[in-house]
Design an enzyme around this catalytic site. Sequence first.
Site, PDB file in Angstrom:
ATOM      1  CG  PHE A 224      -1.543  -1.326   1.240  1.00 52.64           C
ATOM      2  CD1 PHE A 224      -1.411  -2.245   1.711  1.00 52.64           C
ATOM      3  CD2 PHE A 224      -2.608  -0.922   0.435  1.00 52.64           C
ATOM      4  CE1 PHE A 224      -2.548  -2.977   2.827  1.00 52.64           C
ATOM      5  CE2 PHE A 224      -3.794  -2.134   1.429  1.00 52.64           C
ATOM      6  CZ  PHE A 224      -3.469  -3.075   1.927  1.00 52.64           C
ATOM      7  CG  ASP A 225       0.555   6.002  -1.809  1.00 56.09           C
ATOM      8  OD1 ASP A 225       0.382   6.361  -2.584  1.00 56.09           O
ATOM      9  OD2 ASP A 225       1.943   6.258  -0.898  1.00 56.09           O
ATOM     10  N   GLY A 226       0.978   5.229   0.994  1.00 62.49           N
ATOM     11  CA  GLY A 226       0.276   5.663   2.037  1.00 62.49           C
ATOM     12  C   GLY A 226      -0.569   7.003   2.140  1.00 62.49           C
TER      13      GLY A 226
ATOM     14  CG  ASP B 270      -2.364   9.033  -4.477  1.00 62.64           C
ATOM     15  OD1 ASP B 270      -2.860  10.019  -3.819  1.00 62.64           O
ATOM     16  OD2 ASP B 270      -1.331   8.589  -4.192  1.00 62.64           O
TER      17      ASP B 270
ATOM     18  CG  PHE C 146      -3.857  -1.006  -3.193  1.00 62.63           C
ATOM     19  CD1 PHE C 146      -3.842  -2.291  -2.465  1.00 62.63           C
ATOM     20  CD2 PHE C 146      -5.117  -0.713  -4.739  1.00 62.63           C
ATOM     21  CE1 PHE C 146      -4.382  -3.333  -2.496  1.00 62.63           C
ATOM     22  CE2 PHE C 146      -5.881  -2.168  -4.171  1.00 62.63           C
ATOM     23  CZ  PHE C 146      -5.639  -3.256  -3.498  1.00 62.63           C
TER      24      PHE C 146
END
Lengths: 261, 363
Positions: free
Chosen positions: B205-207, B324, B322
């Site tokens: 995951f990105d943060g 954004d 993931f």
Amino acid sequence: MVSTIQNTDVKQKDAARAAVVAVTSRAVFDCGVGGGDDVCGVGVAFPLLQALQRVNERLLEENPAESLLFDVVLITTSSQQQQQSSRISSSTRHYGLEVSRFCFSSEEDFIESLLTNGVQLFLTTDRNEATQASQSGVLSALLDQQIASCPPEQLRVMFCGDAIVQPDTGPTPASRQVAQSFSTQLGEMRQRFGVFNSPLSIVLVTSRGGRESCSGALQKLRSRGVSVDEAYCLAGAPQGPIVSLLRPHFLLSEGFRNLEE
Amino acid sequence: MSEINPNNSAPAEDNGEEKDWAAAKAFFDNLKTNKPRPPKPRYAVTIAVSSRTLFNMVAERKIYEEEGLEKYVAHQVEHENEPLKPGPAFPFVKALMNVNSRLRELYPDSEELFDIVLMTNNHAQVGVRLINSINYYDLTIERFCMTGGKSPTGYLKAYMTNLYLSKDSEKVTEAIEEGIAAATMFMQETDKENQLSDTQLRVAFDGDAVLFSDESEIIVKKHGLDTFFEHEKEFENKPLAQGPLKCFLESLGKLQRKFYAKNERMNCPIRTFLVTARSAASSGARVLKTLRSWGLEIDEALFLAGAPKGPLLQKIKPHIFFDDQMFHIDGAKELGTISAHVPYGIGQKYHKGKLIEQPAKKE
């Protein structure tokens, strides 16, 4: 005493080819307490009738000589309704509904009416009526109050996949036969339109079984000439939320047993 | 099938739900095969995948775009006995199935499992090929929606979806707006396919704007990095607001703890990674403290301090990553990582740090 009256405003259908659908007048009109020749209000099944009409219109657009059409009959099932016969006919004319015949019968003889008029599908909001008709060998479906908000532009018919795949439980061979022949007619009607923008949509829901059940039902329906448009396989997931999104006009079950559940 | 009546009051509805569930349970238990029964949706972690993420339908999609819907459906029906090739979500689905087998071994009566649902707006006749393909690969997918053209968003909620993966960014955006964790999947460039683990589900995951809200990213975009560092240091102890994928991480954590409870921590078939452009020295602390305040664990936190994510992801080899920002997605893809774009937050208005000129919104 049953009286069957033709609606002279509407062109009569070819008896040999049409799919005869009888709907109780109580579902179509809300006749309230008015009297004389007052036009009745619309009932929950009004959009359903419009949808049936829409299918006929589109069928005739594709082929002006089309004989496989819905032949809609309005039927009264109680003496009380029977007495409203003139209001029922005048309301039908007022709204321009494509109803070919009126059957003014009472609770004692409406079954006889269904049989003598060659009704292939009986639609009612009354559970007892549906059960009685089903027991007499007439394919029936119970109309839900929710259908008042169903789209009038597209007739949405739901099939239950679990019943199709396990037909040995419940329905008699005779009732299975009438269900199958009506669905075959529906399938034929559906074939007159393309994938996109059809006025008739066939929806399959498998509530208990998983992918194999649903796949089996899809294939079985296909073999009867019924091409399913939408398929939902629940495998035990709660039906309520899904079905409320699907907005079917009625559920075509394979027999008596499903009406009981 | 019970009468259609969705407006039942709550107790009656639960009764209906219980009946549906009991009937399905009985049905599956009576099957002669050893097929695992699908879990009860209320307790399961439901992952909805679209047909184009589960299978490679690039060629078929081309037919749809160039020749239209009717030809596309006809083509699919004609070829329905030819299984489709795996799509970008395929390895992820296989990894989920592996976790389920491990969970079933340890907790044979539990409904806390992954539930994989096929959510497609394909026509049911195309669905036959999809089902045949699922059969071919023996995937445990027992629930599906083939909506024949309608938007799946309403059905996502009805199936209690925890994560939705699709190739259609519009549907994904709609889902996120409805509060459902969702991401648009991209196939990795084929000649650089990574060898993924078949014993452990690995999720990266990105943060910011994925696990956390985009509040800090807004500061970077509007006021620059220096302000961002100062701000993060000042608010180190104030937890960030949650992002669209926080709940999904939470559900992974819940399943992980089931393995820990049975002394399987060393051998846990789920591993999570945080891959963030933040730096450990300055802005990283706030992230770790936020996770702690939420009671969430992440197995490995990797702070890149702005370095490209691609090479690191190549080493991690996640089944899904993931982020954004398309910039990072592209970088990951180029080096063989299966990526999923989360269309959320201020990052959507920027490309490589520059504000994108938005065309006037269609009414």
